[in-house]
Design an enzyme around this catalytic site. Structure first.
Site, PDB file in Angstrom:
ATOM      1  N   CYS A   1      40.972  56.368  37.971  1.00 16.37           N
ATOM      2  CA  CYS A   1      41.445  55.277  37.156  1.00 16.37           C
ATOM      3  C   CYS A   1      42.631  55.941  36.281  1.00 16.37           C
ATOM      4  O   CYS A   1      42.129  56.782  35.400  1.00 16.37           O
ATOM      5  CB  CYS A   1      40.518  54.486  36.514  1.00 16.37           C
ATOM      6  SG  CYS A   1      41.129  53.203  35.388  1.00 16.37           S
TER       7      CYS A   1
ATOM      8  N   GLY B   1      41.029  48.885  31.951  1.00 16.86           N
ATOM      9  CA  GLY B   1      40.277  49.707  31.398  1.00 16.86           C
ATOM     10  C   GLY B   1      38.416  49.514  31.704  1.00 16.86           C
ATOM     11  O   GLY B   1      37.791  49.779  31.112  1.00 16.86           O
TER      12      GLY B   1
ATOM     13  N   ASN C   1      48.357  47.393  35.166  1.00 19.14           N
ATOM     14  CA  ASN C   1      47.100  46.953  34.733  1.00 19.14           C
ATOM     15  C   ASN C   1      46.657  47.984  34.022  1.00 19.14           C
ATOM     16  O   ASN C   1      46.736  49.112  34.290  1.00 19.14           O
ATOM     17  CB  ASN C   1      46.311  46.550  35.902  1.00 19.14           C
ATOM     18  CG  ASN C   1      45.434  47.470  36.491  1.00 19.14           C
ATOM     19  OD1 ASN C   1      44.285  47.808  35.791  1.00 19.14           O
ATOM     20  ND2 ASN C   1      45.869  48.268  37.574  1.00 19.14           N
ATOM     21  N   ALA C   2      46.017  47.625  32.815  1.00 21.72           N
ATOM     22  CA  ALA C   2      45.137  48.564  32.148  1.00 21.72           C
ATOM     23  C   ALA C   2      43.986  47.885  31.703  1.00 21.72           C
ATOM     24  O   ALA C   2      43.635  47.340  30.550  1.00 21.72           O
ATOM     25  CB  ALA C   2      45.799  49.069  30.858  1.00 21.72           C
TER      26      ALA C   2
ATOM     27  N   THR D   1      46.003  53.393  41.338  1.00 21.00           N
ATOM     28  CA  THR D   1      47.260  53.071  41.010  1.00 21.00           C
ATOM     29  C   THR D   1      48.055  54.278  40.631  1.00 21.00           C
ATOM     30  O   THR D   1      47.521  55.545  40.416  1.00 21.00           O
ATOM     31  CB  THR D   1      47.155  52.072  39.833  1.00 21.00           C
ATOM     32  OG1 THR D   1      46.315  52.451  38.993  1.00 21.00           O
ATOM     33  CG2 THR D   1      46.858  50.818  40.296  1.00 21.00           C
TER      34      THR D   1
HETATM   35  C1  LIG Z   1      44.089  44.652  38.225  1.00 25.58           C
HETATM   36  C2  LIG Z   1      43.710  45.823  38.800  1.00 25.58           C
HETATM   37  C3  LIG Z   1      42.264  46.241  38.430  1.00 25.58           C
HETATM   38  C4  LIG Z   1      41.825  47.449  39.309  1.00 25.58           C
HETATM   39  N1  LIG Z   1      40.484  48.102  38.927  1.00 25.58           N
HETATM   40  C5  LIG Z   1      40.236  49.099  39.441  1.00 25.58           C
HETATM   41  C6  LIG Z   1      38.776  49.565  39.596  1.00 25.58           C
HETATM   42  O1  LIG Z   1      37.950  48.932  38.655  1.00 25.58           O
HETATM   43  N2  LIG Z   1      38.264  50.460  40.098  1.00 25.58           N
HETATM   44  C7  LIG Z   1      39.275  51.301  41.083  1.00 25.58           C
HETATM   45  O2  LIG Z   1      38.659  52.135  41.892  1.00 25.58           O
HETATM   46  N3  LIG Z   1      40.351  50.815  41.197  1.00 25.58           N
HETATM   47  C8  LIG Z   1      41.036  49.671  40.382  1.00 25.58           C
HETATM   48  N4  LIG Z   1      42.363  49.317  40.440  1.00 25.58           N
HETATM   49  C9  LIG Z   1      43.170  50.035  41.782  1.00 25.58           C
HETATM   50  C10 LIG Z   1      42.903  49.294  43.151  1.00 25.58           C
HETATM   51  O3  LIG Z   1      41.800  49.245  43.504  1.00 25.58           O
HETATM   52  C11 LIG Z   1      44.035  49.672  44.149  1.00 25.58           C
HETATM   53  O4  LIG Z   1      43.685  51.147  44.292  1.00 25.58           O
HETATM   54  C12 LIG Z   1      45.387  49.735  43.459  1.00 25.58           C
HETATM   55  O5  LIG Z   1      45.680  48.668  42.922  1.00 25.58           O
HETATM   56  C13 LIG Z   1      46.378  49.825  44.973  1.00 25.58           C
HETATM   57  O6  LIG Z   1      46.247  48.844  45.825  1.00 25.58           O
HETATM   58  P1  LIG Z   1      46.931  47.418  45.610  1.00 25.58           P
HETATM   59  O7  LIG Z   1      48.507  47.702  45.726  1.00 25.58           O
HETATM   60  O8  LIG Z   1      46.427  46.665  47.088  1.00 25.58           O
HETATM   61  O9  LIG Z   1      46.730  46.822  44.603  1.00 25.58           O
HETATM   62  C14 LIG Z   1      42.752  48.201  40.049  1.00 25.58           C
HETATM   63  C15 LIG Z   1      43.950  47.606  40.262  1.00 25.58           C
HETATM   64  C16 LIG Z   1      44.337  46.693  39.566  1.00 25.58           C
HETATM   65  C17 LIG Z   1      45.773  46.202  39.941  1.00 25.58           C
END
Ligand SMILES: Cc1cc2nc3c(=O)[nH]c(=O)nc-3n(C[C@H](O)[C@H](O)[C@H](O)COP(=O)(O)O)c2cc1C
Ligand SMILES: Cc1cc2nc3c(=O)[nH]c(=O)nc-3n(C[C@H](O)[C@H](O)[C@H](O)COP(=O)(O)OP(=O)(O)OC[C@H]3O[C@@H](n4cnc5c(N)ncnc54)[C@H](O)[C@@H]3O)c2cc1C
Ligand code: FES
Lengths: 271, 312
Positions: free
Chosen positions: B133, B71, B68-69, B199
């Site tokens: 991020c 942004g 994902n990006a 991520t």
């Molecule tokens: C679509 C998407 C959007 C994300 N947006 C943010 C964000 O706005 N702020 C943030 O701290 N992490 C963001 N992340 C990271 C997630 O909060 C999380 O740390 C990361 O995806 C790992 O967890 P998961 O495997 O359960 O997704 C985002 C991840 C994804 C997939």
């Protein structure tokens, strides 16, 4: 495993044909089938520009059609494409229309809504249904898919234009109401178009105690229930998963239906 | 069994919390996540001012990975007030109270101070500081989470400007080679907790038909089930390095995955990408699976399994 055979990465395919439907809408035939049912949508990607949701206007198992109204940057870029250019496709997403075989359906469209409804009518007729195809537009120039709908078996086309340049002068929902007052009986109503029009359809369905489905379109980014951009108040449910097609009663429980939607950053915008 | 657990003095009805940036655009969406079984929610990262984010495609996935990006699109703190207000009103009307963690983001350290002060006015149950991020590097440069001193400086200023009244949780990046040093610096700077991780990467997906990178931003953070061993190892190391509690986030799809992260050292478990793999009721499914495992394995209190792998 919970994640078997998933694939939501755009697949790039050739544009096989482009047809101007009216001055604002073009239909694109793409070299792919996504196995879509009427009411579902796909995400279309133009590399380096953007990726946006569009209803499936036809999917015959070989080719996919989408009808696109030129309203902004992306849709205008679509209109500039030439046969042989490539776009990305992923999907189908969302819930399709639901009905039973051999029913008598009223399908009511405004704007580009006529395109997915033509796909619906085509399929419904094959399933033994009879269809009242009720479309409305500002004027004759804005009408869409009329000829094709007129060629379907067991389908009656009813047209309304605001200025009377074609068919009944006025809106399409009062036209349907008049037909029903005069004795037309249908089993179900299915509609795609501006929300105020869909609310009028829903009112008519309530008056006649008929099942009714509407298509709730919100700003969509992922199309698969993750980004949260397309959620509606107050349920908070994502419309890309629980819609776009949903029961009209569920749609009307959403306080924002017919009132507002949200933009790219999630800010409320009145319709 | 009762799955509740306390994190930084905040009580959560179960350890599964929504990760930031997923289903977090509106207050009602956060409510819907709790109705689908989560024990808490993290808002998407909130900026001082409107921030557009990247055009689409912003995310995609298959059975192996997710990128994902997005942004960090956001309408800014003014809109966040409405959305957090909506959630808090609902929260106050509920018997089972699932806390809200407000995630904040900024491009400059001074903006972190200001957004922290403004977010505190909304009285969230905790504040998560997103300094990690990986898909806004073109705009902001290397994330603060990749530099020990900057990570500590942000932590210190956020803690100070919120008068120490809110648990401050700093979200770390896995994309560093001095993880435990950074964590220790953040702890020394006053952090009350750590989220591990944001991520991975960033990574890239190329469409071979057109030779174009598919994400509009070209690169994006990588998540998905295959990263679990890296997440587990990172949490394991952090648990030995710091005393503050950890929100283990990354690659969790099932109850067993969540328990594995807890055994490595997580107190709460963040869940984001699993919504893609198992649907928007994944939170309740994971909690249910955890409950079943705990019943079968005679666990009486969730805190028993936190860091268990360090005690065997
Ligand atoms: C679509 C998407 C959007 C994300 N947006 C943010 C964000 O706005 N702020 C943030 O701290 N992490 C963001 N992340 C990271 C997630 O909060 C999380 O740390 C990361 O995806 C790992 O967890 P998961 O495997 O359960 O997704 C985002 C991840 C994804 C997939
Ligand atoms: C489920 C669904 C089905 C749709 N089916 C069709 C269709 O069959 N034919 C058609 O012409 N259009 C359809 N649309 C609308 C279409 O997505 C927008 O017209 C298009 O994205 C506009 O992009 P733009 O860059 O040209 O215009 P912009 O200038 O970006 O936007 C013009 C208007 O389009 C809407 N819009 C912009 N981006 C999105 C987005 N990502 N998601 C939803 N709405 C957006 C906004 O309301 C905006 O005010 C559908 C939308 C949804 C959600
Ligand atoms: S478009 Fe992303 S959740 Fe619906």
């Amino acid at each position: 495993m919970p994640c078997q055979s998933k694939n939501d990465i755009p697949k790039t395919v050739k544009v096989l044909d482009i047809k101007s439907e009216n001055p604002f809408v073009k239909t694109f035939t793409l070299d792919i089938s996504v196995g879509a049912q009427p009411g579902q949508f796909v995400m279309i990607w133009i590399p380096r520009l953007n990726e946006k949701p569009f209803s499936v206007a036809f999917d015959d198992g070989n080719e996919l059609k989408i009808a696109i109204a030129a309203v902004g940057e992306f849709s205008n870029a679509m209109h500039d494409l030439k046969v042989g250019d490539k776009v990305g496709v992923r999907g189908p997403y969302g819930k399709p229309f639901e009905y039973e075989d051999s029913e008598h359906l009223a399908v009511i469209g405004g704007g580009y809504g006529a395109a997915p409804l033509y796909f619906l009518a085509h399929e419904a007729v094959e399933r033994g249904c009879k269809v009242e195809f009720v479309v409305g537009a500002r004027n004759k120039e804005n009408l869409l898919f009329l000829n094709r709908a007129g060629m379907l078996a067991d389908t009656n086309v009813h047209v309304a234009t605001d200025d009377g340049s074609e068919g009944h002068k006025g809106y399409n929902v009062p036209l349907l109401e008049k037909l029903m007052d005069e004795g037309l009986k249908v089993d179900r109503m299915l509609t795609v178009g501006p929300e105020m029009m869909m609310i009028a359809v829903s009112d008519l369905a309530l008056k006649h105690d008929l099942p009714c489905q509407v298509s709730v379109e919100r700003y969509m980014k992922c199309g698969f229930g993750v980004c949260g951009q397309c959620v509606v108040d107050e349920s908070g449910m994502p419309t890309c998963l629980k819609g776009p097609v949903m029961d009209h009663k569920l749609a009307r429980e959403q306080v924002e239906f017919g009132k507002y939607h949200r933009d790219r950053v999630g800010r409320k915008q009145e319709w | 069994m009762d799955l509740s657990i306390v994190y930084a003095n905040v009580h959560f009805p179960n350890p599964i919390v929504l990760a930031s940036g997923i289903l977090g655009v509106t207050g009602n969406s956060l409510k819907n996540v709790i109705e689908n079984g989560a024990g808490g929610v993290t808002t998407k990262s909130i900026w001082l001012e409107e921030h557009l984010g990247h055009p689409n495609p912003t995310m995609m996935g298959n059975e192996h990975f997710f990128v994902n990006a997005v942004g960090l699109p956001d309408a800014g703190i003014e809109k966040a007030k409405d959305e957090i207000g909506t959630y808090m009103n609902w929260y106050n009307s509920q018997d089972k109270k699932a806390p809200l963690i407000a995630s904040i983001v900024a491009g400059k350290i001074s903006d972190f101070a200001e957004i922290a002060e403004k977010i505190a006015e909304l009285k969230p149950h905790a504040i998560e500081v997103n300094i990690s991020c990986p898909n806004v590097e073109d705009e902001l440069g290397k994330p603060f989470a990749c530099d020990r001193d900057q990570a500590a400086e942000v932590t210190k200023i956020v803690k100070k400007r919120t008068n120490g009244e809110y648990p401050i949780v700093v979200k770390l990046s896995p994309n560093v080679n001095n993880l435990t040093e950074i964590a220790k610096a953040v702890e020394a700077a006053g952090a009350d907790g750590i989220t591990a991780f944001n991520t991975f990467g960033p990574g890239m997906v190329i469409d071979i038909e057109t030779a174009q990178p598919v994400l509009a931003n070209k690169v994006g953070g990588v998540s998905g089930p295959g990263l679990k061993p890296l997440v587990v190892k990172g949490i394991f190391d952090l648990y030995e390095a710091v005393k503050i509690p950890i929100i283990g986030t990354g690659s969790v799809l099932t109850g067993r995955d969540a328990i594995e992260l807890m055994m490595a050292g997580a107190t709460l478990v963040g869940v984001g990408t699993a919504v893609y793999y198992r649907g928007n009721d994944v939170f309740g499914k994971i909690a249910q699976e955890m409950e079943e495992w705990c019943d079968e394995n005679d666990v009486k209190d969730m805190s028993e399994i936190v860091g268990r792998s360090h005690r065997v």
